[in-house]
Scaffold this active site. Structure first.
Site, short mmCIF file in Angstrom:
data_model
loop_
_atom_site.label_atom_id
_atom_site.label_comp_id
_atom_site.label_asym_id
_atom_site.label_seq_id
_atom_site.Cartn_x
_atom_site.Cartn_y
_atom_site.Cartn_z
N ARG A 18 -6.42 48.07 -32.00
CA ARG A 18 -4.97 48.05 -32.08
C ARG A 18 -4.27 48.16 -30.72
O ARG A 18 -3.35 47.40 -30.41
CB ARG A 18 -4.49 49.18 -32.99
CG ARG A 18 -3.00 49.24 -33.20
CD ARG A 18 -2.62 50.41 -34.08
NE ARG A 18 -2.94 50.17 -35.48
CZ ARG A 18 -2.15 49.50 -36.32
NH1 ARG A 18 -0.99 49.03 -35.90
NH2 ARG A 18 -2.50 49.32 -37.58
N GLU B 228 5.81 20.96 -50.66
CA GLU B 228 5.46 19.61 -50.23
C GLU B 228 4.02 19.53 -49.74
O GLU B 228 3.29 18.60 -50.07
CB GLU B 228 6.40 19.15 -49.10
CG GLU B 228 7.77 18.83 -49.61
CD GLU B 228 8.80 18.72 -48.49
OE1 GLU B 228 9.90 18.23 -48.77
OE2 GLU B 228 8.52 19.14 -47.35
#
Ligand SMILES: *[C@@H]1O[C@H](CO)[C@@H](O)[C@H](O)[C@H]1NC(C)=O
Ligand SMILES: *[C@@H]1O[C@H](CO)[C@@H](O)[C@H](O)[C@H]1NC(C)=O
Ligand SMILES: *[C@@H]1O[C@H](CO)[C@@H](O)[C@H](O)[C@H]1NC(C)=O
Ligand SMILES: *[C@@H]1O[C@H](CO)[C@@H](O)[C@H](O)[C@H]1NC(C)=O
Length: 359
Positions: A118, A139
């Site tokens: 992290r 689409e």
């Protein structure tokens, strides 16, 4: 990027604002689940300087935001191949030969951060107006599914596709979340509509509205109300940033997501976490402000990548002069970004053919 956050959050809010919820026995339990998740999510050390590029750049690629252009046009050109982490769109791969890779790009959600160092990781992402993102998802699902219509029937389409995937051993759109759910769903639908058309022969009515050619494809209004779309597409970007998609690598995430679906008012907590995460990212682009976003990307991310790699090559002369030359060329990148928002650049993304490893 405060600018991005201001621009975008009102839009995200539309999806999550509470309307009503029924107060049954599960609510208290769900509230506890969500609050526990939230406090853990917010309780992370903030980096000293979130604007500084860390060793690993994690590009959290929200589908249909134009991220593929960023990957191919910028990131792949900035980072030498050797520093690119193994392709991880379908699953996270660690390549022992690349323990120190510096660029990771996936459609995974923020829960991925728990598998990364992290403190040494900077996150970047691109967001898009949710309505446009949904249109585009619709689409693209149909577009990719329609490629299978070259086969005589669904059985043969499915069989051939898996044969091709095995043979080429590459990552296909069908391996990648969310397409691995959306494409087969639309593929099945397209084939069944084609079967009905064959059956009806000449009795097919023609529609001029491309969002309503019901004889051929599922209309948008049906698509977005389907449970599959609700699971994956609705609030998709928010869930991705919050680490709560149905692709999350945490068991806990799924419980939280189910609670938020059930009790919409709890969504405000998800939004809060997502907002905080965006705030802590190195960079957040907006699809709508393409030129400005791309320029900012060059200035904020590109220039830091270049100086970081220069430093590295100073320390490791073995990285050799060829890379030095590359870097020299790349140095001119930030100032040479001339993207035109009316050009096709907006649409190239995830064009992933069935055997495209870099969706
Ligand atoms: C599907 O197409 C293949 C190849 O043409 C054919 O062999 C098979 O019988 C078809 N299956 C069905 C269920 O129609
Ligand atoms: C053609 O479609 C119309 C309207 O849907 C229907 O009334 C008619 O029976 C159909 N004809 C055939 C041959 O299927
Ligand atoms: C994710 O969503 C898809 C589509 O609704 C579903 O088939 C799949 O099982 C879900 N995965 C999880 C882990 O919930
Ligand atoms: C963007 O592209 C359009 C159409 O190709 C062109 O007319 C316009 O002049 C371009 N704008 C810029 C700033 O390059």
């Amino acid at each position: 990027m405060d600018l991005a956050v201001k621009f975008f959050l009102p839009l995200l809010l539309l999806g999550l604002v509470a309307v009503t919820f029924s107060q049954d026995d599960g609510y208290g339990q769900c509230e506890r689940t969500v609050m526990e998740w939230k406090s853990a999510a917010l309780d992370v050390d903030v980096k000293e300087d979130k604007h500084k590029l860390q060793e690993l750049l994690f590009f959290l690629h929200v589908p249909r935001t134009g991220g593929r252009s960023y990957f191919h046009c910028f990131l792949k050109k900035l980072y030498p191949n050797a520093l690119e982490c193994p392709h991880s769109y379908d699953k996270l791969r660690f390549d022992p030969r690349k323990p120190n890779c510096r660029l990771l790009v996936t459609h995974d959600d923020y829960s991925m951060m728990t598998k990364l160092p992290r403190k040494k990781t900077s996150v970047v992402t691109i967001l898009r107006n949710p309505t446009d993102r949904v249109f585009s998802t619709y689409e693209f699902s149909i577009e990719v599914a329609a490629r299978f219509l070259i086969y005589p029937n669904l059985t043969s389409a499915v069989r051939m596709a898996s044969r091709i995937r095995k043979k080429t051993n590459s990552v296909s759109t069908l391996d990648i979340w969310p397409w691995k759910y959306l494409v087969p769903w639309m593929r099945e639908d397209l084939f069944s509509r084609r079967d009905v058309r064959k059956f009806k022969e000449h009795n097919v009515t023609k529609s001029s509205d491309s969002y309503n050619v019901e004889d051929m494809a599922m209309p948008l209004h049906k698509y977005i109300k389907d449970p599959v779309a609700q699971d994956i597409i609705h609030n998709g970007a928010t869930f991705q940033v919050a680490g709560l998609t149905n692709n999350s690598c945490h068991a806990e995430s799924h419980e939280v997501r189910h609670c938020v679906h059930k009790y919409r008012s709890l969504g405000t907590h998800v939004l809060e976490v997502a907002r905080k995460r965006l705030d802590d990212m190195l960079y957040v682009g907006l699809t709508e402000d393409h030129k400005e976003s791309a320029t900012m990307f060059g200035n904020v991310v590109g220039s830091q990548v270049i100086s970081q790699l220069m430093e590295k090559s100073d320390k490791e002369p073995a990285v050799n002069s060829k890379q030095g030359q590359n870097l020299h060329i790349l140095k001119s990148l930030p100032s040479s970004i001339h993207l035109n928002r009316t050009t096709e650049n907006m649409n190239i993304e995830d064009d992933g053919g069935q055997a495209d490893a870099s969706v």
